[in-house]
Design an enzyme around this catalytic site. Structure first.
Site, PDB file in Angstrom:
ATOM      1  N   LYS A  30      41.090  28.906 -16.063  1.00 53.91           N
ATOM      2  CA  LYS A  30      41.380  26.880 -16.338  1.00 53.91           C
ATOM      3  C   LYS A  30      42.400  26.561 -16.337  1.00 53.91           C
ATOM      4  O   LYS A  30      43.658  27.104 -17.059  1.00 53.91           O
ATOM      5  CB  LYS A  30      40.199  27.296 -17.333  1.00 53.91           C
ATOM      6  CG  LYS A  30      40.420  25.777 -17.476  1.00 53.91           C
ATOM      7  CD  LYS A  30      40.111  24.423 -19.122  1.00 53.91           C
ATOM      8  CE  LYS A  30      40.820  24.026 -19.573  1.00 53.91           C
ATOM      9  NZ  LYS A  30      41.789  23.130 -19.252  1.00 53.91           N
ATOM     10  N   GLU A  50      49.635  33.516 -26.862  1.00 53.11           N
ATOM     11  CA  GLU A  50      50.856  32.167 -27.173  1.00 53.11           C
ATOM     12  C   GLU A  50      50.680  30.427 -27.171  1.00 53.11           C
ATOM     13  O   GLU A  50      49.994  30.315 -26.295  1.00 53.11           O
ATOM     14  CB  GLU A  50      51.906  32.381 -25.863  1.00 53.11           C
ATOM     15  CG  GLU A  50      53.490  32.659 -26.200  1.00 53.11           C
ATOM     16  CD  GLU A  50      53.808  31.266 -25.050  1.00 53.11           C
ATOM     17  OE1 GLU A  50      54.104  30.280 -26.306  1.00 53.11           O
ATOM     18  OE2 GLU A  50      53.385  31.065 -23.863  1.00 53.11           O
ATOM     19  N   CYS A  74      57.943  25.126 -25.529  1.00 54.11           N
ATOM     20  CA  CYS A  74      57.098  26.085 -26.772  1.00 54.11           C
ATOM     21  C   CYS A  74      58.690  27.047 -27.015  1.00 54.11           C
ATOM     22  O   CYS A  74      58.186  26.811 -27.989  1.00 54.11           O
ATOM     23  CB  CYS A  74      55.626  27.220 -26.752  1.00 54.11           C
ATOM     24  SG  CYS A  74      55.907  28.168 -25.058  1.00 54.11           S
ATOM     25  N   GLU A 106      55.515  20.154 -34.541  1.00 57.71           N
ATOM     26  CA  GLU A 106      56.777  20.359 -32.086  1.00 57.71           C
ATOM     27  C   GLU A 106      56.372  19.247 -31.889  1.00 57.71           C
ATOM     28  O   GLU A 106      55.440  18.771 -32.290  1.00 57.71           O
ATOM     29  CB  GLU A 106      55.461  21.978 -32.028  1.00 57.71           C
ATOM     30  CG  GLU A 106      56.571  22.428 -30.406  1.00 57.71           C
ATOM     31  CD  GLU A 106      55.166  23.477 -29.803  1.00 57.71           C
ATOM     32  OE1 GLU A 106      55.299  23.940 -29.049  1.00 57.71           O
ATOM     33  OE2 GLU A 106      54.609  23.265 -30.431  1.00 57.71           O
TER      34      GLU A 106
END
Length: 551
Positions: free
Chosen positions: A242, A318, A352, A449
């Site tokens: 996806k 991850e 990230c 984040e």
């Protein structure tokens, strides 16, 4: 072909010729085709490589040098519409305007894709080919990626907003490099014969796991496509992937090239769609044997729950990061500023593993802050198709507003806004490179984040102190250390709780280097030999033997 080869050599890491090594002015000097001036909104003209200004993002967008060719789902080797007939728009982040409408896959389409992948695995040629044959198809795929490098890069820049030069000279060549790396592993995946305490012949076999479900994010669409697809196919698995709904175009293009290279029908299936529908269907599907996901920690928890509730499928995750970047008092400050700038602002801060907590020793703190401000204000922000641009727009309005919300939080929590802190221009999703100093560990901008061009700078005075503070995070994806003292480097690399620690460098993401996190940054590893392990089953075969000549 020679140009493609040169690009491949430049792409062994994300720190390539077009990124860290050259400041903006030097990059422009090396590119004689770079236009020297821009037209400002007031009609006057100014140097392209001036301090960032609203005109950099207000100019008329450059027409991308590529056409969108693939917008349907790719199932069983054919491009098809979604079963529902629905489509969704993918947007140009420079303007917010529609690039194309893409087929919107949901649970029914995932069922179709999984059925194709299952048939290809259970009955098709892919897992039954010789390793050499599979390797050749991956190598041909890499050659086609090289051949179409510029088109793929243009789709990536248009759909995602990242600088075209970054995509063309670094990321797309890395896709080809990863394919060649895993092509090299295909015929080196083999088992063992192990001794047993008795008359038994014991084999340990490594077999493909089956149908693998893969869900990739929008920040590096084509690169993370390769991170996922490369090892899965090398091991003989089939794939249902996806794409991120924000940036689906480049993965569809590369998947088509892989079929041109000889990939059998049903081996690689691409479904564009949304997380709550298509993503949920992959994670909860009873006929998907393994899931690999890259994205936020909160979504990773949902993927884990759905996988456990269905068929207890194994996962690699991850997830998010809040990586510390530690600058000791023996640092070359000018070099440290440039490296820390790259560690945070690369890819519009949408990484990230971004070095988003910059810890600076008190002896060099003031100098570092002042020079970091000057570097941020030299950063060239503008149309990603213009040569010399270092920073394009954020991916979409949701991320744009989220980042501005974090900036507001930093101001309200009384961190010192050194520079930036606002929108750039009057259209698109551009944000001024932003720096906060005097950041305290308990602030929201220190804990969460941000995923944007916002550098938070902290002061420390003791090695033990900075180790404790750097590790005081729920994340553990990566870390950076900048020092000339080998003992200090050794201490920090072993003390920091992170899956990757870069010493006097950052974002070195070679195909052979495993990448993944500690703590709530996930588990399992991408790239390298470690990623192969998560796409293989281990089987022990024990056979009784009679009158053995030897055991």
């Amino acid at each position: 072909m020679a140009a493609a080869t040169r690009r491949g050599r430049a792409a062994s890491s994300l720190v390539s010729r077009c990124l860290l090594a050259r400041p903006a002015a030097a990059a422009a000097a090396a590119s004689p085709a770079v236009p020297s001036t821009l037209r400002r909104p007031d009609g006057t003209r100014g140097l392209l490589l001036e301090r960032f200004g609203t005109w950099a993002a207000s100019e008329e967008p450059i027409s991308p040098p590529v056409q969108v060719r693939y917008t349907q789902l790719l199932i069983n080797g054919k491009f098809v519409d979604a079963a529902s007939g629905k489509t969704f728009p993918t947007l140009d982040p420079r303007t917010g305007e529609v690039i194309a409408r893409v087929a919107e896959g949901d649970a029914e389409d995932i069922d179709r894709a999984v059925a194709a992948a299952r048939k290809a695995f259970d009955q098709g040629p892919w897992p039954r080919m010789t390793a050499y044959e599979r390797s050749r198809i991956l190598l041909r795929s890499a050659d086609l990626v090289d051949k179409h490098n510029d088109e793929i890069a243009a789709l990536e820049a248009w759909d995602n907003g990242k600088p075209y030069e970054q995509a063309a000279h670094t990321e797309v060549p890395m896709v080809a490099r990863l394919m060649r790396y895993y092509a090299g592993w295909v015929d080196k995946i083999h088992g063992l014969v192990v001794p047993a305490d008795g008359p038994h012949h014991v084999q340990v076999l490594y077999e493909p796991i089956g149908v693998t479900g893969q869900i990739i994010p929008w920040n590096f669409p084509v690169l993370l496509f390769a991170w996922k697809v490369g090892p899965a196919l090398a091991c003989g698995n089939t794939v249902v992937l996806k794409t991120a709904e924000q940036a689906p175009l480049s993965a569809l293009y590369v998947a088509k090239l892989m079929h041109e290279a000889g990939l059998p029908d049903g081996v690689l299936n691409i479904v564009s769609g949304f997380g709550p529908t298509a993503g949920t269907a992959i994670a909860s599907h009873m006929d998907v044997d393994k899931v690999a996901f890259t994205g936020s920690t909160d979504t990773g928890k949902i993927i884990m729950d759905l996988s456990a509730r269905s068929n207890v499928k194994p996962l690699t995750l991850e997830l998010g990061g809040k990586s510390p970047f530690i600058i000791m008092d023996d640092a070359d400050v000018d070099h440290a500023v440039e490296l820390a700038h790259f560690a945070l602002f690369f890819n519009q801060g949408q990484c990230c593993c971004a070095g988003s907590r910059t810890f600076v020793h008190e002896r060099v703190y003031d100098e570092f802050v002042e020079k970091s401000k000057a570097r941020a204000e030299r950063r060239v922000v503008g149309d990603p198709f213009r040569k010399g641009v270092e920073q394009g727009p954020q991916i979409d309005d949701e991320q744009f507003n989220k980042i501005l919300g974090y900036i507001k939080s930093g101001v309200e929590s009384q961190a010192n806004l050194v520079t930036g802190g606002a929108r750039l221009g009057d259209k698109g999703y551009y944000i001024k490179p932003t720096i906060f100093s005097d950041v305290q560990d308990g602030m929201k901008i220190a804990q969460e984040e941000i995923f944007g061009p916002v550098q938070a700078i902290f002061k420390f005075n003791d090695l033990g102190e900075v180790i404790k503070r750097a590790n005081a995070s729920r994340y553990g994806l990566a870390a950076g250390v900048f020092t000339n003292n080998l003992n200090t480097a050794n201490t920090l690399t072993r003390a920091l709780k992170a899956g990757t620690v870069w010493v006097n460098c950052f974002d070195i993401l070679d195909a052979a280097i495993p990448f993944g996190g500690y703590k709530m940054s996930g588990f399992g590893r991408e790239k390298g030999v470690d990623s192969l392990k998560s796409y293989l089953q281990t089987k022990a075969v024990v056979t009784a033997i009679k009158d053995a000549a030897w055991l």
